[in-house]
Design a protein around this motif. Sequence first.
Motif, mmCIF file in Angstrom:
data_model
loop_
_atom_site.group_PDB
_atom_site.id
_atom_site.type_symbol
_atom_site.label_atom_id
_atom_site.label_comp_id
_atom_site.label_asym_id
_atom_site.label_seq_id
_atom_site.Cartn_x
_atom_site.Cartn_y
_atom_site.Cartn_z
ATOM 1 N N GLY A 1 58.492 49.763 82.405
ATOM 2 C CA GLY A 1 57.905 49.858 83.738
ATOM 3 C C GLY A 1 56.565 49.171 83.706
ATOM 4 N N PRO A 2 55.802 49.295 84.781
ATOM 5 C CA PRO A 2 54.483 48.656 84.787
ATOM 6 C C PRO A 2 53.630 49.170 83.622
ATOM 7 C CG PRO A 2 55.004 49.584 86.946
ATOM 8 C CD PRO A 2 56.065 50.043 85.994
ATOM 9 N N ASN A 3 53.181 48.264 82.800
ATOM 10 C CA ASN A 3 52.287 48.593 81.685
ATOM 11 C C ASN A 3 52.853 49.623 80.714
ATOM 12 O OD1 ASN A 3 50.582 46.800 82.917
ATOM 13 N ND2 ASN A 3 49.188 48.338 83.691
ATOM 14 N N ALA A 4 54.162 49.655 80.541
ATOM 15 C CA ALA A 4 54.795 50.560 79.583
ATOM 16 C C ALA A 4 55.858 49.793 78.802
ATOM 17 C CB ALA A 4 55.421 51.753 80.291
ATOM 18 N N PHE A 5 55.821 49.951 77.476
ATOM 19 C CA PHE A 5 56.746 49.233 76.602
ATOM 20 C C PHE A 5 57.285 50.156 75.518
ATOM 21 C CE2 PHE A 5 54.049 45.981 78.395
ATOM 22 C CZ PHE A 5 54.931 44.965 78.679
ATOM 23 N N GLU A 6 58.529 49.905 75.144
ATOM 24 C CA GLU A 6 59.160 50.581 74.015
ATOM 25 C C GLU A 6 59.199 49.599 72.854
ATOM 26 O OE1 GLU A 6 63.427 52.691 72.852
ATOM 27 O OE2 GLU A 6 63.093 51.959 74.890
ATOM 28 N N TRP A 7 58.719 50.036 71.716
ATOM 29 C CA TRP A 7 58.659 49.226 70.508
ATOM 30 C C TRP A 7 59.700 49.695 69.503
ATOM 31 C CZ3 TRP A 7 54.069 46.437 68.469
ATOM 32 C CH2 TRP A 7 53.050 46.273 69.409
ATOM 33 N N LYS A 8 60.347 48.747 68.840
ATOM 34 C CA LYS A 8 61.146 49.034 67.645
ATOM 35 C C LYS A 8 60.728 48.007 66.602
ATOM 36 C CE LYS A 8 65.167 51.019 69.907
ATOM 37 N NZ LYS A 8 66.575 50.852 70.250
ATOM 38 N N LEU A 9 60.275 48.518 65.460
ATOM 39 C CA LEU A 9 59.888 47.651 64.355
ATOM 40 C C LEU A 9 61.031 47.569 63.360
ATOM 41 C CD1 LEU A 9 56.222 48.792 63.623
ATOM 42 C CD2 LEU A 9 56.984 46.938 65.091
ATOM 43 N N LYS A 10 61.106 46.449 62.664
ATOM 44 C CA LYS A 10 62.053 46.328 61.560
ATOM 45 C C LYS A 10 61.631 47.327 60.479
ATOM 46 C CE LYS A 10 62.850 41.503 62.550
ATOM 47 N NZ LYS A 10 62.466 40.137 62.227
ATOM 48 N N PRO A 11 62.543 47.734 59.611
ATOM 49 C CA PRO A 11 62.178 48.717 58.586
ATOM 50 C C PRO A 11 60.958 48.280 57.769
ATOM 51 C CG PRO A 11 64.548 48.388 58.612
ATOM 52 C CD PRO A 11 63.950 47.349 59.532
ATOM 53 N N ILE A 12 60.092 49.250 57.535
ATOM 54 C CA ILE A 12 58.877 49.042 56.752
ATOM 55 C C ILE A 12 59.023 49.901 55.503
ATOM 56 C CG2 ILE A 12 56.378 49.361 56.720
ATOM 57 C CD1 ILE A 12 56.566 49.378 59.839
ATOM 58 N N GLY A 13 58.755 49.318 54.349
ATOM 59 C CA GLY A 13 58.830 50.145 53.155
ATOM 60 C C GLY A 13 58.851 49.354 51.873
ATOM 61 N N ALA A 14 58.993 50.098 50.807
ATOM 62 C CA ALA A 14 59.076 49.545 49.453
ATOM 63 C C ALA A 14 59.538 50.664 48.533
ATOM 64 C CB ALA A 14 57.715 49.015 49.008
ATOM 65 N N MET A 15 59.863 50.317 47.312
ATOM 66 C CA MET A 15 60.256 51.281 46.281
ATOM 67 C C MET A 15 61.413 52.176 46.737
ATOM 68 S SD MET A 15 56.492 52.332 44.748
ATOM 69 C CE MET A 15 56.347 53.658 45.887
ATOM 70 N N GLY A 16 62.339 51.596 47.490
ATOM 71 C CA GLY A 16 63.506 52.350 47.915
ATOM 72 C C GLY A 16 63.287 53.278 49.096
ATOM 73 N N VAL A 17 62.086 53.265 49.677
ATOM 74 C CA VAL A 17 61.786 54.080 50.842
ATOM 75 C C VAL A 17 61.485 53.147 52.006
ATOM 76 C CG1 VAL A 17 60.209 55.777 51.840
ATOM 77 C CG2 VAL A 17 60.826 55.920 49.431
ATOM 78 N N SER A 18 62.174 53.349 53.125
ATOM 79 C CA SER A 18 61.861 52.544 54.299
ATOM 80 C C SER A 18 61.958 53.403 55.544
ATOM 81 C CB SER A 18 62.779 51.330 54.393
ATOM 82 O OG SER A 18 64.083 51.716 54.722
ATOM 83 N N HIS A 19 61.270 52.961 56.577
ATOM 84 C CA HIS A 19 61.222 53.697 57.835
ATOM 85 C C HIS A 19 61.193 52.692 58.976
ATOM 86 C CE1 HIS A 19 60.523 57.158 60.361
ATOM 87 N NE2 HIS A 19 59.430 56.623 60.868
ATOM 88 N N THR A 20 62.005 52.935 59.976
ATOM 89 C CA THR A 20 62.017 52.094 61.171
ATOM 90 C C THR A 20 61.205 52.808 62.240
ATOM 91 O OG1 THR A 20 64.200 51.263 60.588
ATOM 92 C CG2 THR A 20 63.499 50.960 62.858
ATOM 93 N N VAL A 21 60.049 52.252 62.584
ATOM 94 C CA VAL A 21 59.168 52.869 63.572
ATOM 95 C C VAL A 21 59.676 52.521 64.966
ATOM 96 C CG1 VAL A 21 56.811 52.996 64.450
ATOM 97 C CG2 VAL A 21 57.212 52.777 61.994
ATOM 98 N N HIS A 22 59.822 53.552 65.797
ATOM 99 C CA HIS A 22 60.332 53.405 67.155
ATOM 100 C C HIS A 22 59.492 54.310 68.046
ATOM 101 C CE1 HIS A 22 63.910 54.410 70.052
ATOM 102 N NE2 HIS A 22 63.037 53.603 70.625
ATOM 103 N N TYR A 23 58.825 53.720 69.045
ATOM 104 C CA TYR A 23 57.993 54.526 69.933
ATOM 105 C C TYR A 23 57.792 53.793 71.255
ATOM 106 C CZ TYR A 23 53.895 51.553 69.217
ATOM 107 O OH TYR A 23 53.026 50.507 69.206
ATOM 108 N N ALA A 24 57.175 54.462 72.189
ATOM 109 C CA ALA A 24 56.829 53.847 73.467
ATOM 110 C C ALA A 24 55.394 54.215 73.816
ATOM 111 C CB ALA A 24 57.780 54.310 74.563
ATOM 112 N N ALA A 25 54.771 53.335 74.588
ATOM 113 C CA ALA A 25 53.386 53.572 74.985
ATOM 114 C C ALA A 25 53.132 52.985 76.364
ATOM 115 C CB ALA A 25 52.432 52.942 73.962
#
Length: 153
Positions: free
Chosen positions: A44-68
């Motif tokens: 919507g106006p001035n609102a976005f949903e973000w999805k990042l590619k997995p972030i991590g190392a050493m066998g641990v990763s996390h896909t950050v997903h949020y909206a602002a």
Amino acid sequence: MDSKLSLDKTASVALNYEAVLADLEAIEPLISIFPKLESLTKLGPNAFEWKLKPIGAMGVSHTVHYAATYEVDKANGRLNFHAKEGIGNANLSGCFQFKQNGAKVDIEIEIKGLLRDIKVPMLLKAATPGFIKTMFEGLVDRFIEKLEEKYGK
């Protein structure tokens, strides 16, 4: 596992301040160069949903997903963002601040929030908050480099 994030990064870079301000007002051209961005969806106006590619190392990763939601203060070169509840696995808020300083632009980036549902082996839980902060600092450093690539003089 959940982990709080608090990041404050500053840099002084040779940028075309007027071009930065133009994209600051439009929002999407500026934030769309953030590293590891997989998708950016306008909600919507001035609102976005973000999805990042997995972030991590050493066998641990996390896909950050949020909206602002975003508030532009063009007169002061500032873009504030506030977490939009109920979307994704993170709540992130903060600001991007740009100030003309002679031939350079001073940049301040603040990000605060919470990453939820991080899958971490028991042995790595104590190290996870520091690891996450380091990973995000790397992303913000790369974002500043990308700002220089896009808006550099």
